[in-house]
Design an enzyme around this catalytic site. Structure first.
Site, PDB file in Angstrom:
ATOM      1  CE  LYS A  76      -1.535 -20.908  -4.408  1.00 35.30           C
ATOM      2  NZ  LYS A  76      -2.067 -19.590  -3.973  1.00 35.30           N
TER       3      LYS A  76
ATOM      4  N   GLY B 180       5.615 -13.158  -0.004  1.00 33.83           N
ATOM      5  CA  GLY B 180       4.525 -13.353   0.948  1.00 33.83           C
ATOM      6  C   GLY B 180       5.036 -13.290   2.373  1.00 33.83           C
TER       7      GLY B 180
ATOM      8  CD  GLU C 298       9.470  -8.781  -1.277  1.00 33.51           C
ATOM      9  OE1 GLU C 298       9.527  -8.405  -0.078  1.00 33.51           O
ATOM     10  OE2 GLU C 298       8.474  -8.630  -1.977  1.00 33.51           O
TER      11      GLU C 298
ATOM     12  CB  CYS D 164       6.546  -6.070   1.544  1.00 28.47           C
ATOM     13  SG  CYS D 164       7.025  -5.676  -0.134  1.00 28.47           S
TER      14      CYS D 164
ATOM     15  CD  GLU E 210       4.752  -7.452   7.103  1.00 24.57           C
ATOM     16  OE1 GLU E 210       4.988  -6.838   6.047  1.00 24.57           O
ATOM     17  OE2 GLU E 210       4.909  -8.683   7.236  1.00 24.57           O
TER      18      GLU E 210
END
Length: 493
Positions: A177, A230, A252, A286, A385
């Protein structure tokens, strides 16, 4: 406006539109204008992709010899090398990342497919030392089945490779996806996969929104493993969804990665590493090193040098080879960054450089390198974040103090240490609660290096030799080796 590029989904070896013909436009972050139109997968489309993968799993793919599957992996790697420029350009248009990075990354990501091709026939079983006469027991590793790989927009080729390559090597089939924020490059990638002649249904690529596409995929009773990269909030939904099909999940997730610079650090090297860690890819990584702790003896000197370096970073069009920072990927990111900066300033944070939208373009999502001094370790820009080029800077005195502050966050993905002392580098790196620590460097990847975090940064590892086993299950087989009938069928032996 030029004609929009039209994409289709890749399901069961066919290029198809959404069954209800629904589409959505994807925007170019450089100018905030639509440039392509993509299908919006419905629940039926998602179900069709999963069933195609299941059919392929029940077919020839897992039965191929490992060396035969490895040939397809190497062929994918060759396609990446041959088409790196095209893939880089598409990813740059769709995400705003620098072409100089996306092109180079497409070439390097081919190494991941080569790496797992080499491992395909290296995963071994065992002979067990069973405590019973006339019994031989062995373990083998078998493929899991259909894998749902859910990919974010920011490093699509890399984060696809770390899931797709080991999954295929072990005989699984995959439904990818692509992120609805920037799906185009994975459809281009699917065209290259098709060129390898891989059996139909082994790899399927769809895109759509969380509901119905994502929800259908992660609750589907034929999906045996979900590999997700994500944000934590989406991850929580996926975990809840996986309760319906009892699929394995690997996550992750994000990070708020701390970096410590000690008095004895080689300053020019540290400045280079910090710049790469937070301003590379416009901070949209990330593992971005977004919390910086500078020891008090060099605080003012080092911060001034770093701020001067940041203010000279060249902002521009992402296709320009001279550009060092392009736009953010979407307007939501820009709003989040501005909101957190305002709240931080209201609570005492001091802007050292940047802090406001850049004037390079009044259409694109351009934001400059930003450094904010934070007396309070828990100010918004130091705690949350932001996924952008914003660095929160704090002062520390002792080694024990900085370790405590570096660990004082819900995330635990990456971290960095700059020091000339090997013993200090060893001590601090060991004490930091993170899945990755860089010492005197930052922002590196390799097929052989495991990637992943702890705490709210997720669980499970991607890349590295052990991760290939995460795409298998252990099967135990018992053999009765005597020619005589076994005794007493009513007692467990």
């Amino acid at each position: 406006m030029s004609k929009l590029k039209k994409y289709q989904m890749y399901i069961d070896g066919q290029w198809v539109d959404a069954e209800n013909n629904k589409t959505f436009e994807t925007l170019n972050p450089e100018n905030n204008e639509p440039w392509a139109v993509v299908p919006e997968a419905s629940a039926k489309d998602t179900d069709k992709a999963v069933k195609a993968a299941q059919k392929a799993f029940e077919g020839e793919w897992p039965k191929l010899l490992p060396k035969e599957r490895a040939k397809f992996l190497r062929a994918i790697g060759d396609q990446l090398r041959e088409n790196a420029e095209m893939l880089g350009e598409i990813e740059t248009i769709d995400t705003g990342k620098l072409f100089r990075e996306t092109k180079k990354q497409a070439i390097y990501i081919a190494e991941y497919y080569d790496y797992y091709a080499g491992l395909a026939d290296k995963v071994e079983g065992t002979v067990l030392p069973i405590d019973k006469p006339n019994i031989q027991a062995i373990t083998t590793r078998i493929p899991i089945g259909v894998v749902a790989a859910i990919i974010p927009w920011n490093s699509q080729m890399f984060l696809t490779a770390t899931k797709l390559a080991p999954a295929l090597a072990m005989g699984n089939t995959v439904v990818i996806k692509s992120s609805e924020l920037a799906p185009a490059v994975l459809f281009e990638f699917a065209k290259l996969i098709e060129k390898t002649g891989i059996p139909k249904g082994v790899v399927n690529v769809i895109t759509g929104f969380g509901d119905p596409c994502g929800k259908t995929l992660t609750t589907h009773d034929l999906v045996e493993k979900i590999a997700f990269t994500g944000g934590p909030e989406t991850a929580r939904h996926i975990i809840k969804n996986s309760a319906e099909n009892l699929s394995e999940v690997s996550l992750e997730l994000g990070g708020k990665s701390p970096v410590a610079v000690f008095d004895d650090a080689e300053q020019e090297n540290a400045i280079n590493g910090i710049t790469a860690g937070i301003f590379g890819a416009s901070g949209q990584s990330c593992i971005a090193g977004s919390r910086l702790y500078i020891q008090k003896g060099i605080y003012d000197e080092f911060l001034n040098k770093l701020s001067e370096r940041a203010s000279k970073i060249k902002i521009g069009a992402p296709m320009d080879p001279e550009t060092e920072m392009g736009p953010l990927s979407n307007f939501k990111q820009l709003e989040t960054i501005e909101k957190n900066i305002k709240e931080t300033i209201d609570q005492g944070g001091k802007i050292k450089c940047g802090g406001e939208r850049h004037s390079f373009s009044n259409k694109g999502y351009y934001f400059p390198p930003t450094i904010i001094e934070c007396d309070n370790h828990n100010l918004p820009v130091a705690e949350n974040e932001l996924f952008g080029p914003v660095l929160s800077v704090m002062k520390f005195d002792t080694e024990e103090e900085v370790i405590s502050k570096m660990n004082d966050n819900q995330y635990g993905l990456s971290s960095g240490v700059y020091t000339s002392s090997l013993s200090r580098g060893m001590r601090v790196s060991k004490a930091i609660r993170a899945g990755i620590t860089f010492v005197n460097t930052y922002r590196l990847i390799s097929p052989s290096a495991p990637f992943g975090g702890i705490k709210d940064s997720g669980y499970g590892k991607e890349a590295g030799i052990d991760s290939i086993k995460d795409y298998t299950r252990v099967k135990t087989t018992w053999f009765y080796t005597s020619d005589e009938p076994s005794l007493d069928p009513f007692s467990i032996r």
